[in-house]
Design an enzyme around this catalytic site. Sequence first.
Site, PDB file in Angstrom:
ATOM      1  N   ASN A  35      21.202 -13.695  34.908  1.00 25.69           N
ATOM      2  CA  ASN A  35      21.585 -15.053  35.309  1.00 25.69           C
ATOM      3  C   ASN A  35      22.905 -15.433  34.687  1.00 25.69           C
ATOM      4  OD1 ASN A  35      19.177 -15.694  36.575  1.00 25.69           O
ATOM      5  ND2 ASN A  35      18.298 -16.641  34.750  1.00 25.69           N
ATOM      6  N   ARG A 256       5.154 -17.467  12.947  1.00 27.32           N
ATOM      7  CA  ARG A 256       4.167 -16.693  12.195  1.00 27.32           C
ATOM      8  C   ARG A 256       4.301 -15.197  12.413  1.00 27.32           C
ATOM      9  NH1 ARG A 256      -0.480 -18.773  14.851  1.00 27.32           N
ATOM     10  NH2 ARG A 256      -1.673 -17.263  13.687  1.00 27.32           N
ATOM     11  N   ASP A 288      13.321 -12.017  23.808  1.00 23.84           N
ATOM     12  CA  ASP A 288      13.936 -10.833  24.401  1.00 23.84           C
ATOM     13  C   ASP A 288      14.459  -9.896  23.319  1.00 23.84           C
ATOM     14  OD1 ASP A 288      13.431 -11.695  26.992  1.00 23.84           O
ATOM     15  OD2 ASP A 288      15.244 -12.929  27.026  1.00 23.84           O
TER      16      ASP A 288
END
Length: 698
Positions: A35, A256, A288
């Site tokens: 994108n 976490r 990612d």
Amino acid sequence: MDLLQMLLACTCFIIGAHAEVSELSARIVVVGSINMDTIIDVERLPRSGETIMTRIPDTGKCIPGGKGANQAVASARLCAGTARCSVQFVGQFGGDGHATALRQTLIDEKVDISVSGQHNDKTSGQGLVFLEEAGTVSSVVIGGSNVAWPDNIDLFRDHLKSAAVLLLQREIPERVNLLAAAAAHAANVPVFQDIGGEDRSISDEMLALVTFVSPNLSELQRLTGLPADTDAEVLAAAAMLQRRGARNVLVTRGERGALLLTDSGGVLTTSSAAVPGGRILDETGAGDSFRAAFAVAFIEGRPLAECMRFAAASGAIAVSRVGAVPSLPFREECEQLVKTISNESERGACHGADEEPHGVLSGDKGLQQDGGLDEIKFVPRFSSRLNAMKARSELWEGQSMSVLDWIARQGTIRGLSLVDLNFPEHFNSPQVTPEAVLHAVEAAGLAVGVINMRYPSQFRRGALTHPDDAVRRQAVDLTVAGGAMAERLGARGLVIWSAYDGYDYHMQMDYRKAWARTVLACQEVCDAHPDLKVMYEYKPTDENSRFSVVGSAGAAALLVREAARTNLGVMIDVGHCLMAGENPAQSAALLGDSLFGVHLNDGHSRLGAEDGLILGSVHGQMTTELMYWLQLTNFTGHMGMDTFPQEEDPVREAEFNLRRARVHWDRARRLRNAGLDELLTAHDALGALELMEDLGEI
Ligand SMILES: *[C@@H]1O[C@H](CO)[C@@H](O)[C@H](O)[C@H]1NC(C)=O
Ligand SMILES: *[C@@H]1O[C@H](CO)[C@@H](O)[C@H](O)[C@H]1NC(C)=O
Ligand SMILES: *[C@@H]1O[C@H](CO)[C@@H](O)[C@H](O)[C@H]1NC(C)=O
């Protein structure tokens, strides 16, 4: 298979095995989206029909992104300089200026794009990202060329077969993911499926093709319909994915760190790395870069625990910088940061996957629960009325329309997690056994929510309050049987609502007796199922009885108090509140810990009609206030959509309901963050209205 392929298949496929560093570099193939993101700073979003200026004139920067491209660039940066791996991106480019820039970005990062597609007649995939001053991020995604894939994958099938690993996300059509995963799987190439991207369910077929499936907490919760707040819940939900055919489940838990449930039942966790600079600037691209780093370490043959630490470091670097592609980490900084991650929270040795018994799910080797655990907020999961699935059956491609088909139809509702069933109504046919229901529910990617009691018409003169002892006995027994069914199906509770426990005329009923019988019946049902939550759903009036025995929040609260059973609570129904002249938020606040469930809907509150309209469609502010009070009282109970679509496509209607529920939920959270709690203390009506005005909520 040539020698290289054999080498890769051996070194990469065996989890946790050390790969010999090959002289020839291993190829990471990313099939996915790309994108151009335009980031726009605004004070607030424009209202419909309004034109606004941006917050600062110099905004609107174009930044390359898209989960596929992010993972390709992250992998390339982490491979750079090692000569151990290289990266190939397979995506679809549009025919506009953005495409030229996007291509150049990948080429500059040394990503091979030679087998990507090109569509001169399409726009590039784009994201319009609005950053509001208050920090809220909203976006509009233009699919463009990202959704224009060829019918087959012939152009890049061979590249998949010789890959070291295939990385997939969910911003391109699912059919492409399926084809790519099948080709890779057939060639023994490990497949990583990131669940991030479009909110869609995942098929068992896909799960079976994937080596690592990687959701974050909300995605895991959405996929399984199970809570994923505590680590024990995360493990149970991950195990459910495995029952559906998934192999290794890698869950990112935000601050976490991450948790991996391996194929063989081993559990590995890593805490998160300290964010460089100490501040989270932008979470874009963090997932990612985590997944890309895991894959890079994995194909380098590093032990899984190390793969997870490397990935955690990579994610931490990404959040310390703004944007998607610009924030992605480089090898060197990642290696440095990894050293700071404590090894303490890691369980299981490097090759420990096989040494960890599955019993760890309930075992006492409890996972490290670091301080951040409580920060994971309750993420509501929703059910929707099953009988709504009877409506507009011509829009449903399934053949017959039985209870099991309605469940399948509910499985197509995006965002839905749970199925509520009516007892005994939905269990009247011999085909609808508990096993068949569980099978249908699982196949639909859902879980059972609650069992709602629906008393048959033989209880016309009263169910739990029937004057005849024998008939009343039958009604109580039936309710206890409903509880047994709820437990059998793993439901979150049993809802008692009776259209017949009431009266129409003056001088018809002994109110004291009816009340005492209700209390006794509730006690008996609760005692028969001490581990089950029993929820009494009050309603002031019904076409079957003009006055109900339990007709208000106050009466329901009294019932809970008099019955004195910790597993007895109340189900609020927004429409019933309106009929009773109640404000649902106030009723929820009054009930507090006794509130076990909420039926969400709306109505016009005229003529006592129970409209069962779409949530928030009539009373927006009221709905937000209800969500606000559910948050304030730490509600973690059941939420079901109890609406009656008649003319509307019930699937679309349910999706709309679910979206509205989330909007009101988020709106309530924004109001809390903006200080509404303090305004309430001062009974400051105008202050609260001005706050909502400032936030653009009214
Ligand atoms: C999980 O990822 C999605 C985007 O893929 C994001 O919208 C969501 O907030 C994430 N959930 C958590 C708990 O981080
Ligand atoms: C964690 O363990 C790895 C080896 O498994 C070691 O190289 C690293 O230094 C350890 N990190 C810390 C902070 O102790
Ligand atoms: C809700 O939870 C918060 C944080 O744990 C706590 O401070 C608050 O007292 C709780 N509220 C109620 C009504 O229990």
